[in-house]
Design an enzyme around this catalytic site. Structure first.
Site, PDB file in Angstrom:
ATOM      1  N   CYS A 111       0.842  -1.196   0.000  1.00  0.00           N
ATOM      2  CA  CYS A 111       0.000   0.000   0.000  1.00  0.00           C
ATOM      3  C   CYS A 111       0.883   1.254   0.000  1.00  0.00           C
ATOM      4  O   CYS A 111       1.543   1.536  -0.995  1.00  0.00           O
ATOM      5  CB  CYS A 111      -0.968  -0.036   1.181  1.00  0.00           C
ATOM      6  SG  CYS A 111      -2.336   1.146   1.040  1.00  0.00           S
ATOM      7  N   HIS A 205      -3.617  -5.054   0.666  1.00  0.00           N
ATOM      8  CA  HIS A 205      -3.049  -5.479   1.956  1.00  0.00           C
ATOM      9  C   HIS A 205      -3.074  -7.005   2.053  1.00  0.00           C
ATOM     10  O   HIS A 205      -4.117  -7.596   2.362  1.00  0.00           O
ATOM     11  CB  HIS A 205      -3.855  -4.885   3.117  1.00  0.00           C
ATOM     12  CG  HIS A 205      -3.618  -3.430   3.333  1.00  0.00           C
ATOM     13  ND1 HIS A 205      -2.681  -2.956   4.215  1.00  0.00           N
ATOM     14  CD2 HIS A 205      -4.189  -2.339   2.767  1.00  0.00           C
ATOM     15  CE1 HIS A 205      -2.690  -1.629   4.194  1.00  0.00           C
ATOM     16  NE2 HIS A 205      -3.594  -1.237   3.322  1.00  0.00           N
ATOM     17  N   GLU A 207      -1.686  -8.738   4.339  1.00  0.00           N
ATOM     18  CA  GLU A 207      -1.588  -9.159   5.738  1.00  0.00           C
ATOM     19  C   GLU A 207      -2.934  -9.371   6.407  1.00  0.00           C
ATOM     20  O   GLU A 207      -3.019 -10.021   7.453  1.00  0.00           O
ATOM     21  CB  GLU A 207      -0.753  -8.143   6.539  1.00  0.00           C
ATOM     22  CG  GLU A 207      -1.395  -6.786   6.773  1.00  0.00           C
ATOM     23  CD  GLU A 207      -1.111  -5.794   5.661  1.00  0.00           C
ATOM     24  OE1 GLU A 207      -1.026  -4.581   5.960  1.00  0.00           O
ATOM     25  OE2 GLU A 207      -0.999  -6.211   4.483  1.00  0.00           O
ATOM     26  N   GLY A 260       0.526 -13.330  38.258  1.00  0.00           N
ATOM     27  CA  GLY A 260      -0.251 -14.558  38.271  1.00  0.00           C
ATOM     28  C   GLY A 260      -0.789 -14.907  36.896  1.00  0.00           C
ATOM     29  O   GLY A 260      -1.278 -16.003  36.675  1.00  0.00           O
ATOM     30  N   VAL A 262      -0.506 -15.294  32.554  1.00  0.00           N
ATOM     31  CA  VAL A 262       0.343 -16.090  31.676  1.00  0.00           C
ATOM     32  C   VAL A 262       1.642 -15.352  31.347  1.00  0.00           C
ATOM     33  O   VAL A 262       2.729 -15.933  31.381  1.00  0.00           O
ATOM     34  CB  VAL A 262      -0.416 -16.445  30.387  1.00  0.00           C
ATOM     35  CG1 VAL A 262       0.497 -17.174  29.404  1.00  0.00           C
ATOM     36  CG2 VAL A 262      -1.633 -17.302  30.702  1.00  0.00           C
ATOM     37  N   ASP A 263       1.553 -14.058  31.037  1.00  0.00           N
ATOM     38  CA  ASP A 263       2.716 -13.314  30.550  1.00  0.00           C
ATOM     39  C   ASP A 263       3.839 -13.275  31.579  1.00  0.00           C
ATOM     40  O   ASP A 263       4.984 -13.636  31.293  1.00  0.00           O
ATOM     41  CB  ASP A 263       2.315 -11.887  30.172  1.00  0.00           C
ATOM     42  CG  ASP A 263       1.181 -11.852  29.174  1.00  0.00           C
ATOM     43  OD1 ASP A 263       0.993 -12.856  28.462  1.00  0.00           O
ATOM     44  OD2 ASP A 263       0.480 -10.832  29.116  1.00  0.00           O
ATOM     45  N   SER A 264       3.533 -12.794  32.781  1.00  0.00           N
ATOM     46  CA  SER A 264       4.582 -12.666  33.786  1.00  0.00           C
ATOM     47  C   SER A 264       5.092 -14.024  34.233  1.00  0.00           C
ATOM     48  O   SER A 264       6.275 -14.187  34.546  1.00  0.00           O
ATOM     49  CB  SER A 264       4.088 -11.864  34.996  1.00  0.00           C
ATOM     50  OG  SER A 264       3.004 -12.507  35.633  1.00  0.00           O
TER      51      SER A 264
END
Length: 549
Positions: A111, A205, A207, A260, A262-264
């Site tokens: 684009c 696009h 994507e 507590g 998922v990420d950390s």
């Protein structure tokens, strides 16, 4: 309307900076074969990164202003230029560093990326209103007019294929060396190619999901054009990050803030694998947690992983600081600042720490950061990004900063976490504070905790938990009249929210049937004292955000 106006100019199109492992002391950590994505401010740049990674190739995003430095650091095997809310003919609109076109690596412009490449290499781009043809937005069909490396094994000459257009400006004369390989009714230069230099441009696009073959086209670019094997895996990412963490930390001590979620948790387990006893985890019970969250964290980290864990009871401290505060940004900033204050205090008790580890993800950074003078704006500060006070005297270790949520879950499985844990719905660092619009009090937190637990219990019983990206209850700053038995009530309204998503950047409402929602409402009103009305939030993202604050 400029290039990509409808897709690329939404206000949460913040441009992120890339993580640089070589910024810290220690030996250089080699990068995997990679693709550099140059961001001009598009809302969907992150989707380009996802599609490239889905093709098994590592990618990083860098704003156009930092693209030259990112290229030197990464030494990528290919470059993708993103869309933008800007227009190439506009004064002061962004440009790619000219050195990228002279680097001898394949380039794909999408684009605005196609337009800026054409302009910088000697072509012409004009606004749609000047050509008298207007823009092209939404579903379109292009016709393949010539064979092209991008189309190998996918599209053949004469075929028509659906794509997604979102542009007002258009290329009116392509640069020397290029030729047209596909056209559409509104874009005579729908796809252009310079096979000798391996430069390609798509006006559509690829994507987005609305271009059905878009992921395959991007895979063709990274595999067939750039020559990458597609062998980047989460196991490789794990090995790279372990090496980076060791290089950055050296002999230093790290304190990791556990929420507590998922990420950390994944960040802590990955860091522990890298540096072992140099890591101490701190879990702050700020009174803004889900029901039984504290007990679950202690069981996981002390009993299962045997990682040193300090639990801080800070509920009264946080409630005092939040008393009377109703502004969502100030609530977030206070919680972020108080988190750091607690970590600093605990670090001193532990004899000092050099680094603070956090589970910061791509979407956190994207929504929190806007570069000066750029086309995007900050939507909200995440407690572990925009909320960090300048006085913090520890350096950050953020091993998940380049990952989307589903990739973090994949990394968690790679690290041995079970599906039940890694599949948990996201929970924000500020906790229930941003699910209680208005003033936050212990009483309101207790009410919301119970309602939220009932809602999630009903979702699990219905077998819907894994089909939903995120579900939670919100306690509204509204009271309504109700009747329970022979008595009049005047109590709180509870809002329910459930969305589907892949990365948190966009989200659709989960379509519960009325029977399910009625059952949830009945349980909540009957079992939670203080709530007498339940509503359901039908807003997608955009225009709303997933969380209410």
């Amino acid at each position: 309307m400029h290039a990509g106006q409808s897709l690329c100019s939404a206000p949460n199109a913040a441009v992120m900076t890339t993580h640089k492992p070589t910024d810290s002391a220690g030996p250089h950590v080699s990068m995997p074969d990679s693709i550099l994505i140059v961001d001009f401010g598009s809302q969907v740049t992150q989707l380009i990164a996802r599609r490239v990674r889905e093709a098994g190739v590592y990618s990083e995003i860098a704003p156009f202003s930092m693209a030259e430095e990112a290229f030197r650091r990464m030494r990528p095997k290919g470059i993708i230029l993103s869309g933008s809310p800007a227009g190439v003919p506009d004064e002061g609109s962004p440009r790619a560093p000219q050195s990228l076109f002279e680097a001898g690596v394949p380039i794909l412009g999408i684009c605005y990326g196609q337009q800026v490449m054409s302009h910088q290499l000697g072509g012409e781009v004009r606004p749609g209103h000047e050509t008298g043809e207007g823009g092209e937005f939404g579903r379109a069909f292009l016709t393949v007019s010539k064979e092209c490396k991008l189309f190998d094994g996918l599209w053949t000459v004469g075929e028509r294929h659906q794509v997604w257009m979102s542009h007002g400006d258009k290329v009116t004369r392509f640069a020397p060396g290029f030729e047209i390989v596909a056209t559409s009714d509104g874009a005579p230069f729908a796809v252009i190619a310079d096979e000798k230099r391996k430069f390609y441009g798509t006006q559509f696009h690829p994507e987005v999901v609305h271009t059905p073959d878009g992921g395959k086209l991007l895979a063709n670019f990274v595999h067939h054009v750039c020559g990458l094997q597609g062998d980047w895996t989460m196991a490789a990412y794990r090995d790279t990050k372990v090496a980076e963490i060791r290089a950055q930390v050296g002999d230093g001590k790290v304190i990791c803030g556990l929420s507590g979620g998922v990420d950390s948790s994944v960040a802590a387990i990955l860091i522990h694998e890298a540096i072992g006893a140099q890591l101490t985890c701190v879990f702050v019970d700020h009174g803004l947690l889900r029901l039984n969250e504290r007990e679950q964290v202690e069981t996981l980290f002390r009993d299962h992983y045997n990682i040193p864990l300090v639990v801080v009871d800070a509920e009264k401290r946080f409630m005092r600081g939040l008393a009377g505060e109703t502004d969502p940004e100030r609530k977030r900033k206070f919680i972020g600042g108080e988190f750091i204050a607690v970590f600093e205090e605990e670090a001193k008790k532990l004899g000092g720490a050099d680094f603070l580890a956090q589970g910061t993800l791509y979407p956190d950074v994207i929504e929190s950061v806007s570069f000066t003078g750029g086309p995007s704006v900050t939507i909200k500060s995440h407690h572990n990004v925009g909320g960090l006070p300048e006085r913090m005297n520890m350096s950050l270790v953020e091993p998940l900063r380049e990952l989307f949520k589903d990739e973090v879950r994949e990394l968690g499985r790679e690290l041995g976490l079970n599906d039940q844990f890694v599949g948990r719905h996201p929970f924000p660092g500020p906790g229930l504070a941003i699910r209680i619009p208005g003033e936050v009090t212990k009483e309101r937190c207790d009410i919301l905790r119970k309602a939220d637990a009932i809602y999630l219990d009903e979702i699990r019983k219905a077998g819907l938990y894994d089909a939903i990206w995120q579900a939670f209850a919100v306690l509204l700053p509204v009271k309504t009249v109700g009747v329970m038995g022979d008595y009049r009530t005047y109590d709180n309204v509870c809002g329910l929210r459930a969305v589907t998503s892949t990365d948190g950047m966009t989200a659709d409402v989960y379509p519960f049937d009325a029977t399910f929602l009625t059952g949830c409402a009945t349980r909540i009103v009957n079992e939670v004292q203080g709530i007498n009305r339940v509503v359901y939030d039908y807003t997608s993202k955009p225009p709303g955000t997933i969380e209410w604050e």
